[in-house]
Write a protein that holds these residues in place. Structure first.
Motif, PDB file in Angstrom:
ATOM      1  N   ARG A 211       0.831  -1.197   0.000  1.00 25.21           N
ATOM      2  CA  ARG A 211       0.000   0.000   0.000  1.00 25.21           C
ATOM      3  C   ARG A 211       0.871   1.253   0.000  1.00 25.21           C
ATOM      4  N   SER A 212       0.537   2.181  -0.899  1.00 22.69           N
ATOM      5  CA  SER A 212       1.304   3.422  -0.998  1.00 22.69           C
ATOM      6  C   SER A 212       0.484   4.642  -0.606  1.00 22.69           C
ATOM      7  N   GLY A 215      -5.631   3.960   0.626  1.00 22.27           N
ATOM      8  CA  GLY A 215      -6.499   2.835   0.325  1.00 22.27           C
ATOM      9  C   GLY A 215      -7.813   3.318  -0.267  1.00 22.27           C
ATOM     10  N   GLU A 216      -8.479   2.423  -0.988  1.00 21.88           N
ATOM     11  CA  GLU A 216      -9.694   2.822  -1.706  1.00 21.88           C
ATOM     12  C   GLU A 216     -10.902   1.950  -1.410  1.00 21.88           C
ATOM     13  N   HIS A 217     -10.741   0.895  -0.611  1.00 25.20           N
ATOM     14  CA  HIS A 217     -11.880   0.041  -0.268  1.00 25.20           C
ATOM     15  C   HIS A 217     -11.561  -0.770   0.981  1.00 25.20           C
ATOM     16  N   GLU A 285      -2.960  -7.417  -5.363  1.00 27.01           N
ATOM     17  CA  GLU A 285      -3.288  -6.054  -5.780  1.00 27.01           C
ATOM     18  C   GLU A 285      -4.467  -5.509  -4.983  1.00 27.01           C
ATOM     19  N   ALA A 286      -5.476  -6.349  -4.766  1.00 25.01           N
ATOM     20  CA  ALA A 286      -6.646  -5.909  -4.013  1.00 25.01           C
ATOM     21  C   ALA A 286      -6.284  -5.583  -2.571  1.00 25.01           C
ATOM     22  N   ALA A 288      -3.337  -4.564  -1.481  1.00 24.66           N
ATOM     23  CA  ALA A 288      -2.515  -3.359  -1.461  1.00 24.66           C
ATOM     24  C   ALA A 288      -3.332  -2.085  -1.651  1.00 24.66           C
ATOM     25  N   ARG A 289      -4.531  -2.208  -2.189  1.00 23.15           N
ATOM     26  CA  ARG A 289      -5.385  -1.040  -2.391  1.00 23.15           C
ATOM     27  C   ARG A 289      -6.407  -0.874  -1.264  1.00 23.15           C
ATOM     28  N   SER A 290      -6.246  -1.636  -0.192  1.00 19.68           N
ATOM     29  CA  SER A 290      -7.254  -1.664   0.872  1.00 19.68           C
ATOM     30  C   SER A 290      -6.960  -0.667   1.983  1.00 19.68           C
TER      31      SER A 290
END
Length: 414
Positions: A211-212, A215-217, A285-286, A288-290
């Motif tokens: 994660r950078s 997060g989006e979800h 990927e999912a 890392a976007r959490s």
């Protein structure tokens, strides 16, 4: 070192964390220069059997004589240093233990669940924790309640296997590898030999997908089953939605017996996305976007692979405060623990972890440090080899003791 891995692979139609662990450990050992061979059966192959052969499968659960003969021959030919046993249900059976004894090869067994004391291995019944069979010599409560697949008939082979093979397991395995201290505590209380039960957490391969941002979800990643808490999560999310939501959607990835229910619940909603079964790359990927990964299991998880996968990506966790989750997640530091089975508590934790970006970021960094210290491949390899060496030394000492006793017996007879 030469390691032979014995494993009955779970059906490929549903994701299996156990299959993943077995494959990752084998690859880790090979990469480190060790020789790994595999003795396996596949549950997928049952579908291609004749009707008569399918009907005979339950009879093989307690004991499969063909497996004993085949594996013993392999062991005599290959002479591995150690056999590492994982799942033996339904086609391998505890006959693998007899094969190891036949060939004089030490056995190590990873206990991925609670099948040593509970026929279905979940320590749960009717959606609630259950320990009726813990310490029982017969596992009759499981049969009475039909704990495996809600069927008394389907539960019988598992209960019989547990009963007739208990002593064989406890005497035929040099080292049992528990995947959490919580699991070990349950097994020790059940009467298993404490001196042979070691804690070796599963490791997770490191990942570049970290994660950078914020997060989006929120993410649920796992089997869509009652024991995994998916219904609890749906109820908590409905409560959150009724009070205005948290500004990001809930993504649900996986498949399982409740898939139709989850699909119907998610249909037409902007705040929920059901995405089906993801492959390994898309899972990473999912994650890392959490904002956070949610693990609301209602049963006493023996480990929790998705929790450590989140840690590797620098993502905090919301998890049920029982079982192995209590030792994996430090409440308020690497994530939040909710009261098990409580909708309001789960909803509150999700709101908190989504509403405080700065604190969430700090938790993610702490989760990554926890991963590096306890669940990285380097740590996993060190602990695995240590247990193999302990098992080999234990079998060698037993053999030397047997030779000494035999020599003394010969001297007495003269």
């Amino acid at each position: 070192m030469h390691i032979l891995v014995a494993h009955n692979r779970y059906a490929s139609a549903q994701p299996s964390g156990e299959n993943k662990v077995v494959d990752q450990e084998a690859e880790l050992l090979r990469t480190a220069g060790h020789r790994v061979t595999v003795f396996e059966r596949r549950s997928d192959d049952i579908a291609a059997r004749s009707l008569l052969s399918k009907a005979a499968v339950p009879l093989l659960v307690p004991w499969n004589p063909a497996v004993r003969a085949e594996l013993a021959a392999r062991l005599h030919t290959e002479r591995p240093d150690v056999v590492h046993i994982h799942n033996v249900f339904p086609l391998l059976s505890p006959a693998v233990l007899a094969a190891c004894a036949d060939a004089g090869v030490p056995a190590v067994a990873t206990l991925h669940n609670y099948t040593q004391v509970c026929p279905p291995g979940t320590l749960q019944r009717d959606g609630r924790p259950c320990t009726e069979c813990v310490g029982s010599a017969t596992a009759l409560p499981a049969v009475r309640h039909g704990c495996y697949r809600n069927s008394r008939l389907a539960t019988v082979p598992l209960a019989v296997s547990l009963r007739v093979n208990r002593r064989r397991w406890w005497s035929g395995v040099e080292r049992f590898l528990c995947i959490s201290a919580a699991q070990r505590d349950v097994l020790v209380r059940s009467g298993m030999p404490a001196e042979r039960l070691a804690v070796k957490h599963n490791f997770v391969p490191d990942t570049d997908a970290r994660r950078s941002g914020a997060g989006e979800h929120l993410l649920y990643l796992g089997r869509l089953a009652e024991t995994k808490g998916i219904r609890l999560l749906m109820a908590a999310w409905d409560e959150i939605a009724a009070s205005g939501g948290v500004g990001v959607p809930l993504v649900i990835a996986g498949t399982g017996p409740l898939e139709h229910e989850v699909t119907a619940w998610a249909a037409g909603r902007d705040d929920v996305r059901y995405v089906g079964l993801y492959d390994t790359t898309r899972c990473r990927e999912a994650i890392a976007r959490s904002i956070a990964v949610v693990a609301p299991s209602t049963w006493l998880e023996a480990f929790g692979l998705v929790v450590v996968e989140a840690m590797a990506a620098g993502v905090p966790i919301v998890a049920a405060g029982h079982g192995a989750f209590v030792e994996l997640v430090e409440d308020g530091v690497t994530g939040l623990l909710h009261r098990p089975g409580e909708v309001n508590s789960l909803a509150s934790c999700i709101r908190r972890i989504a509403a405080e970006p700065a604190r969430n970021g700090a938790m993610g960094q702490a989760a990554r440090r926890r991963y590096e210290q306890g669940f990285s491949p380097a740590v996993g390899l060190e602990r695995l080899l240590k247990e193999y060496r302990t098992a080999i030394a234990g079998r060698s000492a037993l053999a030397r003791g047997g030779n000494v006793r035999a020599s003394r017996g010969d001297g007495d007879s003269r």
